[in-house]
Design a protein around this motif. Structure first.
Motif, PDB file in Angstrom:
ATOM      1  N   PRO A 146       0.814  -1.222   0.000  1.00  0.00           N
ATOM      2  CA  PRO A 146       0.000   0.000   0.000  1.00  0.00           C
ATOM      3  C   PRO A 146       0.845   1.270   0.000  1.00  0.00           C
ATOM      4  O   PRO A 146       0.478   2.262  -0.643  1.00  0.00           O
ATOM      5  N   SER A 147       1.975   1.236   0.698  1.00  0.00           N
ATOM      6  CA  SER A 147       2.837   2.430   0.734  1.00  0.00           C
ATOM      7  C   SER A 147       3.396   2.727  -0.650  1.00  0.00           C
ATOM      8  O   SER A 147       3.450   3.886  -1.079  1.00  0.00           O
ATOM      9  N   TYR A 148       3.819   1.678  -1.358  1.00  0.00           N
ATOM     10  CA  TYR A 148       4.353   1.906  -2.702  1.00  0.00           C
ATOM     11  C   TYR A 148       3.260   2.416  -3.647  1.00  0.00           C
ATOM     12  O   TYR A 148       3.495   3.339  -4.446  1.00  0.00           O
ATOM     13  N   LEU A 149       2.077   1.803  -3.561  1.00  0.00           N
ATOM     14  CA  LEU A 149       0.986   2.247  -4.421  1.00  0.00           C
ATOM     15  C   LEU A 149       0.668   3.718  -4.186  1.00  0.00           C
ATOM     16  O   LEU A 149       0.473   4.484  -5.137  1.00  0.00           O
ATOM     17  N   LEU A 150       0.637   4.121  -2.937  1.00  0.00           N
ATOM     18  CA  LEU A 150       0.353   5.516  -2.620  1.00  0.00           C
ATOM     19  C   LEU A 150       1.453   6.433  -3.141  1.00  0.00           C
ATOM     20  O   LEU A 150       1.182   7.501  -3.705  1.00  0.00           O
ATOM     21  N   ALA A 151       2.706   6.018  -2.965  1.00  0.00           N
ATOM     22  CA  ALA A 151       3.830   6.825  -3.455  1.00  0.00           C
ATOM     23  C   ALA A 151       3.788   6.962  -4.969  1.00  0.00           C
ATOM     24  O   ALA A 151       4.054   8.031  -5.521  1.00  0.00           O
ATOM     25  N   ARG A 152       3.437   5.862  -5.648  1.00  0.00           N
ATOM     26  CA  ARG A 152       3.393   5.882  -7.109  1.00  0.00           C
ATOM     27  C   ARG A 152       2.261   6.766  -7.618  1.00  0.00           C
ATOM     28  O   ARG A 152       2.419   7.516  -8.597  1.00  0.00           O
ATOM     29  N   LEU A 153       1.115   6.706  -6.951  1.00  0.00           N
ATOM     30  CA  LEU A 153      -0.031   7.493  -7.387  1.00  0.00           C
ATOM     31  C   LEU A 153       0.170   8.986  -7.122  1.00  0.00           C
ATOM     32  O   LEU A 153      -0.375   9.828  -7.845  1.00  0.00           O
ATOM     33  N   LEU A 154       0.944   9.314  -6.084  1.00  0.00           N
ATOM     34  CA  LEU A 154       1.197  10.718  -5.772  1.00  0.00           C
ATOM     35  C   LEU A 154       2.342  11.304  -6.584  1.00  0.00           C
ATOM     36  O   LEU A 154       2.509  12.525  -6.633  1.00  0.00           O
ATOM     37  N   ALA A 155       3.151  10.452  -7.199  1.00  0.00           N
ATOM     38  CA  ALA A 155       4.306  10.922  -7.970  1.00  0.00           C
ATOM     39  C   ALA A 155       3.890  11.256  -9.403  1.00  0.00           C
ATOM     40  O   ALA A 155       2.911  10.699  -9.917  1.00  0.00           O
ATOM     41  N   PRO A 156       4.626  12.144 -10.045  1.00  0.00           N
ATOM     42  CA  PRO A 156       4.296  12.458 -11.441  1.00  0.00           C
ATOM     43  C   PRO A 156       4.684  11.307 -12.362  1.00  0.00           C
ATOM     44  O   PRO A 156       5.504  10.463 -12.020  1.00  0.00           O
ATOM     45  N   GLY A 157       4.097  11.275 -13.535  1.00  0.00           N
ATOM     46  CA  GLY A 157       4.427  10.223 -14.501  1.00  0.00           C
ATOM     47  C   GLY A 157       3.249   9.305 -14.754  1.00  0.00           C
ATOM     48  O   GLY A 157       2.165   9.472 -14.186  1.00  0.00           O
ATOM     49  N   ARG A 158       3.479   8.314 -15.617  1.00  0.00           N
ATOM     50  CA  ARG A 158       2.431   7.364 -15.965  1.00  0.00           C
ATOM     51  C   ARG A 158       2.387   6.256 -14.909  1.00  0.00           C
ATOM     52  O   ARG A 158       3.129   5.279 -14.969  1.00  0.00           O
ATOM     53  N   SER A 159       1.498   6.409 -13.996  1.00  0.00           N
ATOM     54  CA  SER A 159       1.453   5.524 -12.839  1.00  0.00           C
ATOM     55  C   SER A 159       1.092   4.089 -13.219  1.00  0.00           C
ATOM     56  O   SER A 159       1.644   3.135 -12.682  1.00  0.00           O
ATOM     57  N   VAL A 160       0.143   3.912 -14.151  1.00  0.00           N
ATOM     58  CA  VAL A 160      -0.337   2.570 -14.480  1.00  0.00           C
ATOM     59  C   VAL A 160       0.792   1.726 -15.072  1.00  0.00           C
ATOM     60  O   VAL A 160       0.999   0.569 -14.680  1.00  0.00           O
ATOM     61  N   LYS A 161       1.558   2.283 -16.007  1.00  0.00           N
ATOM     62  CA  LYS A 161       2.649   1.535 -16.623  1.00  0.00           C
ATOM     63  C   LYS A 161       3.737   1.214 -15.611  1.00  0.00           C
ATOM     64  O   LYS A 161       4.297   0.110 -15.594  1.00  0.00           O
ATOM     65  N   ARG A 162       4.038   2.154 -14.744  1.00  0.00           N
ATOM     66  CA  ARG A 162       5.073   1.922 -13.737  1.00  0.00           C
ATOM     67  C   ARG A 162       4.613   0.877 -12.708  1.00  0.00           C
ATOM     68  O   ARG A 162       5.407   0.069 -12.238  1.00  0.00           O
ATOM     69  N   LEU A 163       3.325   0.897 -12.370  1.00  0.00           N
ATOM     70  CA  LEU A 163       2.799  -0.111 -11.460  1.00  0.00           C
ATOM     71  C   LEU A 163       2.886  -1.502 -12.078  1.00  0.00           C
ATOM     72  O   LEU A 163       3.247  -2.478 -11.409  1.00  0.00           O
ATOM     73  N   ALA A 164       2.563  -1.605 -13.359  1.00  0.00           N
ATOM     74  CA  ALA A 164       2.639  -2.896 -14.040  1.00  0.00           C
ATOM     75  C   ALA A 164       4.078  -3.398 -14.110  1.00  0.00           C
ATOM     76  O   ALA A 164       4.350  -4.587 -13.904  1.00  0.00           O
ATOM     77  N   LEU A 165       5.011  -2.483 -14.380  1.00  0.00           N
ATOM     78  CA  LEU A 165       6.424  -2.866 -14.424  1.00  0.00           C
ATOM     79  C   LEU A 165       6.913  -3.334 -13.051  1.00  0.00           C
ATOM     80  O   LEU A 165       7.598  -4.351 -12.935  1.00  0.00           O
ATOM     81  N   THR A 166       6.531  -2.608 -12.020  1.00  0.00           N
ATOM     82  CA  THR A 166       6.945  -2.974 -10.666  1.00  0.00           C
ATOM     83  C   THR A 166       6.361  -4.322 -10.256  1.00  0.00           C
ATOM     84  O   THR A 166       7.046  -5.155  -9.643  1.00  0.00           O
ATOM     85  N   ALA A 167       5.094  -4.562 -10.594  1.00  0.00           N
ATOM     86  CA  ALA A 167       4.470  -5.843 -10.264  1.00  0.00           C
ATOM     87  C   ALA A 167       5.187  -6.995 -10.970  1.00  0.00           C
ATOM     88  O   ALA A 167       5.390  -8.067 -10.382  1.00  0.00           O
ATOM     89  N   SER A 168       5.599  -6.773 -12.221  1.00  0.00           N
ATOM     90  CA  SER A 168       6.316  -7.817 -12.963  1.00  0.00           C
ATOM     91  C   SER A 168       7.670  -8.113 -12.330  1.00  0.00           C
ATOM     92  O   SER A 168       8.064  -9.278 -12.166  1.00  0.00           O
ATOM     93  N   VAL A 169       8.381  -7.056 -11.959  1.00  0.00           N
ATOM     94  CA  VAL A 169       9.691  -7.242 -11.315  1.00  0.00           C
ATOM     95  C   VAL A 169       9.521  -7.956  -9.977  1.00  0.00           C
ATOM     96  O   VAL A 169      10.307  -8.845  -9.629  1.00  0.00           O
ATOM     97  N   ALA A 170       8.487  -7.579  -9.219  1.00  0.00           N
ATOM     98  CA  ALA A 170       8.243  -8.221  -7.927  1.00  0.00           C
ATOM     99  C   ALA A 170       7.965  -9.707  -8.094  1.00  0.00           C
ATOM    100  O   ALA A 170       8.438 -10.541  -7.300  1.00  0.00           O
TER     101      ALA A 170
END
Length: 246
Positions: free
Chosen positions: A2-26
């Motif tokens: 949840p902390s990462y999701l919140l940080a990603r959503l509050l940060a600038p940039g394309r959040s959806v693509k970065r979330l998908a990339l992070t989930a794949s790496v995880a």
């Protein structure tokens, strides 16, 4: 998470693509670091079930309510920081209202930890350890704002804040260094009972020399243990067990 999701959503940039990339790496990290979760999937799921049961029912102990757990953990947090640290934590929270975006992921970690563990049937002070860093950082933020007073007042404030937790940790370490009740029992057995004795014991984690004694662990003591009691040379039991009816 949840902390990462919140940080990603509050940060600038394309959040959806970065979330998908992070989930794949995880997922790749999980596969590389815990391959047996996939090779022996059934056993892995069974282990998860054991951990789940340890927190939710199955223990036989009275369960605690959500509010009882919340009060318990808040008390542990106050004890961890000490009286001055707890006051600084509240001051730090007030100072964060203008910087909430930067601090939101850290505070989310603290709140999610509390919220999840408060749902469990059992509560232990060690469960707050993962979130104790967030407590200290918020209190430290209040200390950092005191820089305007000069380095010496800030140093004095930091030392006073750390004094209570240090004294508490020192007292705990000193007490933990003393022999416990199990140590005293093991020392008494080694000093008074003849080698080769067969011992039936309800005392868990009793460390005895296997070359000198034959230890038969039993927990708890039941009627079906009567034959074992009669065959043993000595019986060790706790105050919770009464072998008289056997």
């Amino acid at each position: 998470g949840p902390s990462y999701l919140l940080a990603r959503l509050l940060a600038p940039g394309r959040s959806v693509k970065r979330l998908a990339l992070t989930a794949s790496v995880a997922l790749l990290v999980l596969c590389a670091a815990t391959p047996y979760a996939f090779i022996h999937g059934r056993e892995f799921v069974a282990g998860v079930s054991v951990q789940w049961t340890a927190h939710y029912s199955g223990s036989g102990l009275p369960s605690r309510s959500y509010l009882e757990n919340a009060g318990f953990y808040l008390g542990i947090g106050a004890h961890t920081l000490g009286p001055l640290g707890s006051l600084l934590f509240l001051v730090g929270l007030g100072l964060l209202r203008r910087e909430w975006r930067a601090w939101a992921p850290l505070l989310a970690h603290l709140l999610v930890t509390l919220a999840v563990f408060c749902t469990a049937d059992r509560a232990y002070d060690r469960f707050l350890v993962p979130a104790s860093g967030a407590l200290a950082l918020v209190a430290g933020h209040a200390v950092s704002r005191a820089v305007r007073w000069g380095p010496w007042p800030v140093a004095a404030l930091a030392l006073l804040t750390a004094a209570f937790p240090f004294a508490s940790s020192f007292a705990y370490s000193r007490e933990a260094a003393r022999p416990g009740t199990r140590d005293l029992v093991a020392d008494w057995v080694s000093a008074h009972l003849p080698p080769g004795s067969r011992l039936l014991s309800t005392v868990d984690n009793l460390k005895l020399d296997a070359a000198r004694f034959e230890l038969i662990p039993v927990r708890p003591l039941r009627a079906e243990n009567r034959r074992q009691i009669l065959e043993a040379d000595y019986v060790l039991w706790t105050e919770e067990d009464d072998p008289a009816p056997l």
